[in-house]
Write a protein that holds these residues in place. Structure first.
Motif, PDB file in Angstrom:
ATOM      1  N   PRO A  89       0.805  -1.229   0.000  1.00 10.12           N
ATOM      2  CA  PRO A  89       0.000   0.000   0.000  1.00 10.12           C
ATOM      3  C   PRO A  89       0.836   1.276   0.000  1.00 10.12           C
ATOM      4  CG  PRO A  89      -0.918  -1.583   1.546  1.00 10.12           C
ATOM      5  CD  PRO A  89       0.382  -2.169   1.062  1.00 10.12           C
ATOM      6  N   VAL A  90       1.947   1.260   0.746  1.00  9.76           N
ATOM      7  CA  VAL A  90       2.824   2.446   0.752  1.00  9.76           C
ATOM      8  C   VAL A  90       3.408   2.677  -0.645  1.00  9.76           C
ATOM      9  CG1 VAL A  90       4.982   3.403   1.645  1.00  9.76           C
ATOM     10  CG2 VAL A  90       3.369   2.292   3.201  1.00  9.76           C
ATOM     11  N   GLY A  91       3.796   1.592  -1.316  1.00  9.33           N
ATOM     12  CA  GLY A  91       4.331   1.711  -2.667  1.00  9.33           C
ATOM     13  C   GLY A  91       3.306   2.278  -3.631  1.00  9.33           C
ATOM     14  N   VAL A  92       2.052   1.806  -3.541  1.00 14.98           N
ATOM     15  CA  VAL A  92       0.995   2.324  -4.429  1.00 14.98           C
ATOM     16  C   VAL A  92       0.679   3.777  -4.086  1.00 14.98           C
ATOM     17  CG1 VAL A  92      -1.394   2.021  -5.173  1.00 14.98           C
ATOM     18  CG2 VAL A  92       0.035   0.022  -4.772  1.00 14.98           C
ATOM     19  N   ALA A  93       0.728   4.129  -2.781  1.00 16.26           N
ATOM     20  CA  ALA A  93       0.523   5.526  -2.385  1.00 16.26           C
ATOM     21  C   ALA A  93       1.621   6.410  -2.988  1.00 16.26           C
ATOM     22  CB  ALA A  93       0.528   5.649  -0.861  1.00 16.26           C
ATOM     23  N   PHE A  94       2.846   5.899  -3.005  1.00 12.24           N
ATOM     24  CA  PHE A  94       3.938   6.621  -3.654  1.00 12.24           C
ATOM     25  C   PHE A  94       3.633   6.805  -5.142  1.00 12.24           C
ATOM     26  CE2 PHE A  94       7.039   6.232  -0.176  1.00 12.24           C
ATOM     27  CZ  PHE A  94       7.750   7.403  -0.361  1.00 12.24           C
ATOM     28  N   TYR A  95       3.115   5.770  -5.792  1.00 15.03           N
ATOM     29  CA  TYR A  95       2.755   5.879  -7.209  1.00 15.03           C
ATOM     30  C   TYR A  95       1.815   7.058  -7.430  1.00 15.03           C
ATOM     31  CZ  TYR A  95       4.647   1.336  -8.716  1.00 15.03           C
ATOM     32  OH  TYR A  95       5.460   0.289  -9.047  1.00 15.03           O
ATOM     33  N   GLN A  96       0.769   7.137  -6.596  1.00  8.31           N
ATOM     34  CA  GLN A  96      -0.230   8.187  -6.779  1.00  8.31           C
ATOM     35  C   GLN A  96       0.350   9.559  -6.478  1.00  8.31           C
ATOM     36  OE1 GLN A  96      -3.201   7.829  -8.042  1.00  8.31           O
ATOM     37  NE2 GLN A  96      -3.211   5.600  -8.156  1.00  8.31           N
ATOM     38  N   ILE A 101       5.437  -7.677  -5.274  1.00 10.68           N
ATOM     39  CA  ILE A 101       5.620  -8.716  -4.256  1.00 10.68           C
ATOM     40  C   ILE A 101       4.439  -8.762  -3.297  1.00 10.68           C
ATOM     41  CG2 ILE A 101       7.054  -9.430  -2.293  1.00 10.68           C
ATOM     42  CD1 ILE A 101       9.455  -8.268  -3.804  1.00 10.68           C
ATOM     43  N   ASP A 102       3.970  -7.578  -2.874  1.00 14.17           N
ATOM     44  CA  ASP A 102       2.903  -7.522  -1.869  1.00 14.17           C
ATOM     45  C   ASP A 102       1.541  -7.910  -2.440  1.00 14.17           C
ATOM     46  OD1 ASP A 102       2.208  -6.603   0.963  1.00 14.17           O
ATOM     47  OD2 ASP A 102       0.813  -5.401  -0.244  1.00 14.17           O
ATOM     48  N   GLN A 103       1.224  -7.380  -3.615  1.00 10.75           N
ATOM     49  CA  GLN A 103      -0.074  -7.659  -4.246  1.00 10.75           C
ATOM     50  C   GLN A 103       0.131  -7.936  -5.729  1.00 10.75           C
ATOM     51  OE1 GLN A 103      -2.399  -4.149  -3.267  1.00 10.75           O
ATOM     52  NE2 GLN A 103      -3.275  -5.147  -1.471  1.00 10.75           N
ATOM     53  N   PRO A 104       0.558  -9.143  -6.071  1.00 15.27           N
ATOM     54  CA  PRO A 104       0.787  -9.457  -7.496  1.00 15.27           C
ATOM     55  C   PRO A 104      -0.503  -9.292  -8.304  1.00 15.27           C
ATOM     56  CG  PRO A 104       1.683 -11.164  -6.058  1.00 15.27           C
ATOM     57  CD  PRO A 104       0.849 -10.282  -5.194  1.00 15.27           C
ATOM     58  N   GLN A 105      -0.377  -8.616  -9.430  1.00 12.74           N
ATOM     59  CA  GLN A 105      -1.517  -8.406 -10.319  1.00 12.74           C
ATOM     60  C   GLN A 105      -1.119  -8.773 -11.737  1.00 12.74           C
ATOM     61  OE1 GLN A 105      -3.614  -4.631  -9.841  1.00 12.74           O
ATOM     62  NE2 GLN A 105      -2.696  -4.357  -7.824  1.00 12.74           N
ATOM     63  N   ILE A 106      -2.090  -9.227 -12.503  1.00 15.35           N
ATOM     64  CA  ILE A 106      -1.809  -9.700 -13.856  1.00 15.35           C
ATOM     65  C   ILE A 106      -1.295  -8.581 -14.755  1.00 15.35           C
ATOM     66  CG2 ILE A 106      -4.149  -9.277 -14.701  1.00 15.35           C
ATOM     67  CD1 ILE A 106      -1.900 -12.327 -15.532  1.00 15.35           C
ATOM     68  N   LYS A 107      -1.657  -7.321 -14.447  1.00 15.29           N
ATOM     69  CA  LYS A 107      -1.230  -6.219 -15.313  1.00 15.29           C
ATOM     70  C   LYS A 107       0.286  -6.017 -15.261  1.00 15.29           C
ATOM     71  CE  LYS A 107      -2.022  -2.488 -11.979  1.00 15.29           C
ATOM     72  NZ  LYS A 107      -2.793  -1.269 -11.699  1.00 15.29           N
ATOM     73  N   PHE A 108       0.904  -6.341 -14.109  1.00 17.52           N
ATOM     74  CA  PHE A 108       2.361  -6.247 -14.029  1.00 17.52           C
ATOM     75  C   PHE A 108       3.026  -7.266 -14.948  1.00 17.52           C
ATOM     76  CE2 PHE A 108       1.362  -4.653  -9.579  1.00 17.52           C
ATOM     77  CZ  PHE A 108       1.561  -3.318  -9.912  1.00 17.52           C
ATOM     78  N   LEU A 109       2.412  -8.440 -15.046  1.00 10.74           N
ATOM     79  CA  LEU A 109       2.929  -9.457 -15.962  1.00 10.74           C
ATOM     80  C   LEU A 109       2.799  -8.980 -17.404  1.00 10.74           C
ATOM     81  CD1 LEU A 109       4.008 -12.303 -16.555  1.00 10.74           C
ATOM     82  CD2 LEU A 109       1.627 -13.123 -16.493  1.00 10.74           C
ATOM     83  N   TYR A 110       1.703  -8.303 -17.710  1.00 17.30           N
ATOM     84  CA  TYR A 110       1.512  -7.780 -19.061  1.00 17.30           C
ATOM     85  C   TYR A 110       2.608  -6.761 -19.401  1.00 17.30           C
ATOM     86  CZ  TYR A 110      -3.183  -9.834 -18.996  1.00 17.30           C
ATOM     87  OH  TYR A 110      -4.245 -10.709 -18.927  1.00 17.30           O
TER      88      TYR A 110
END
Length: 484
Positions: A219-226, A429-438
């Motif tokens: 969540p901290v990483g995604v908050a950094f993204y935003q 690592i924390d929340q793997p999502q298919i879009k990262f694989l794409y």
């Protein structure tokens, strides 16, 4: 595509004979325009939309403010590192040219391939969609805005910016300067409104400000993204080094003026948001700045809506101005079709590259929404930011003798590199999502494209004829480097 011309990173000028009979882009960007390009691109839609998402992922006002401050510090460190790179490698192209000179053709092509097809168009599409949402909101008060209207308005914004940037560099920079001043005035209005609220005792959001703060890596990483989305544009000046007057002086100076200014404003604006809105109200707001305006300005809220739309338009202009140069420089180095490296014979603008960038951004508008575009952009962008910073560390350690007018302490690029690795790996690592694989598969697909088309130069026979016809149609001609 053509064979890449290799130029040593320490060279300060191309062969004079190389430019005979060819065009060069003029050095039209001075210090004021340079500051406007950085600050004007950074202050776009993000500060008016991202606070909601930063708070959502961090869980508390204090946690959100820490993220905003940390983003500003990280961007400042990154900008200082890029300033040194820009004084060593005095060519336009930003990350692309730095990766090319430090790591070779394949990594640079992968950056260009990803940036031109995904990263820059996604950034432009995101800002244009934000412009559209605020621009049409006053016409749909009390109901949701139809998505087709939003997307058509965003497309119109991109097409208008294409015309402006193809016509004249001075016109594009003048628009940047005017819109940057307007943005600063809007943010000052929000800051002053927040100060008045705090004086009147509106401090509820700051009581138990750390309550419910999230500490998870993902969540901290995604908050950094935003948060970092709102700072996007901090390295834009490196993409137009050959069009910057006295780059060895104005490049670091513009960064040291623009980025601290924007960081301070962002923190004060967020404080103003929390003074006017409770965390629950802020999270339920689809447009934070409008909700703030309803609370503070009342019937004058339309001023905020108009201002945010104009701010987003100005930011889109800056993103488009620098983004088209990536395509232009990659083509000049032989990584894209020849036509994209040419400039208009009268306007002296890289119009084919700008038109291509516009087309890719229009495609990105069709399926995208703001949040998904931000996350996709940030994941790919910080992957290459880290690669670029690694190149600076290589030059500092292996080639300290290269002439440079500005040096950054080595600890600063090390911090940026560690942060880049974290921002790339933590959400995966924390929340793997298919879009990262794409995204990874898309990067790998660039290798498949690179070897036949760039390395082995297997080009269709008709490509040269198509290039000639397009050259006549668009009234463009080949250009030479302008590194003097």
């Amino acid at each position: 595509m053509r064979e890449r011309r290799t130029v040593d990173s320490s060279s300060s000028a191309a062969d004079p004979s190389e430019g005979m009979g060819t065009l060069r882009l003029k050095r039209e960007v001075g210090l004021i325009s340079a500051v406007s390009l950085i600050a004007g691109t950074m202050i776009g839609s993000g500060i008016f939309m991202s606070p909601e998402w930063v708070l959502y992922h961090m869980g508390s006002p204090a946690g959100a403010l820490i993220i905003w401050a940390a983003c500003g510090l990280l961007v400042m460190f990154g900008a200082l590192s890029y300033a040194e790179l820009g004084t060593i490698i005095k060519e336009s192209g930003g990350d692309y040219i730095y990766i090319l000179r430090n790591f070779g053709s394949l990594p640079a092509f992968l950056f260009a391939y990803t940036s031109i097809i995904v990263v820059r168009p996604a950034s432009m599409a995101g800002v244009s969609l934000s412009f559209a949402e605020y621009a049409v909101a006053p016409f749909y008060q009390g109901c949701s805005t139809p998505q087709v209207v939003v997307k058509c308005t965003a497309a119109s914004c991109i097409l208008l910016l294409t015309i402006i940037n193809c016509l004249n560099v001075r016109l594009a920079t003048a628009i940047m300067n005017i819109f940057t001043v307007a943005k600063l005035l809007v943010l000052l209005v929000i800051v002053i409104g927040g100060v008045v609220l705090l004086i009147n005792g509106h401090t509820q959001s700051f009581q138990d400000a750390f309550q419910n703060t999230t500490a998870g890596i993902g969540p901290v990483g995604v908050a950094f993204y935003q948060g970092l989305w709102s700072y996007d544009g901090w390295n834009n000046l490196n993409f137009v080094t050959e069009e910057l007057r006295k780059p060895e002086v104005n490049l670091p100076r513009a960064m040291m003026i623009a980025i601290p200014l924007v960081t301070c404003l962002y923190l004060l604006v967020n404080v103003s948001y929390f003074a006017a809105l409770t965390p629950a109200e802020l999270l339920s707001s689809g447009a934070v700045a409008i909700s703030w305006g309803n609370k503070v300005l009342g019937s004058w809220v339309w001023v905020i809506s108009l201002s945010v739309a104009l701010s987003s338009f100005g930011s889109a202009n800056g993103t488009f101005f620098s983004g088209g140069r990536v395509c232009y420089i990659a083509s000049r180095e032989g990584h894209m079709p020849d036509i994209l490296s040419m400039a208009h014979v009268r306007c002296l603008t890289p119009s084919p590259a700008l038109i291509f960038t516009s087309a890719m951004a229009l495609i990105m508008i069709i399926p995208g929404n703001f949040s998904s575009i931000v996350n996709l952009f940030s994941f790919t962008a910080w992957l290459f930011y880290g690669t670029t910073i690694a190149g600076l560390l290589y030059l500092k350690i292996k080639k300290p003798e290269l002439p440079r007018s500005y040096k950054v302490p080595i600890i600063i690029p090390i911090i940026v590199l560690i942060a880049s690795v974290y921002l790339v790996l933590a959400p995966v690592i924390d929340q793997p999502q298919i879009k990262f694989l794409y995204v990874i598969l898309f990067l790998l697909s660039g290798i498949i494209v690179y070897f036949p088309l760039v390395h082995y130069k297997c080009h269709p026979q008709f490509l040269q004829r198509v290039t000639l016809h397009l050259q006549l149609l668009l009234e463009v001609a080949p250009t030479a480097k302008n590194t003097n």
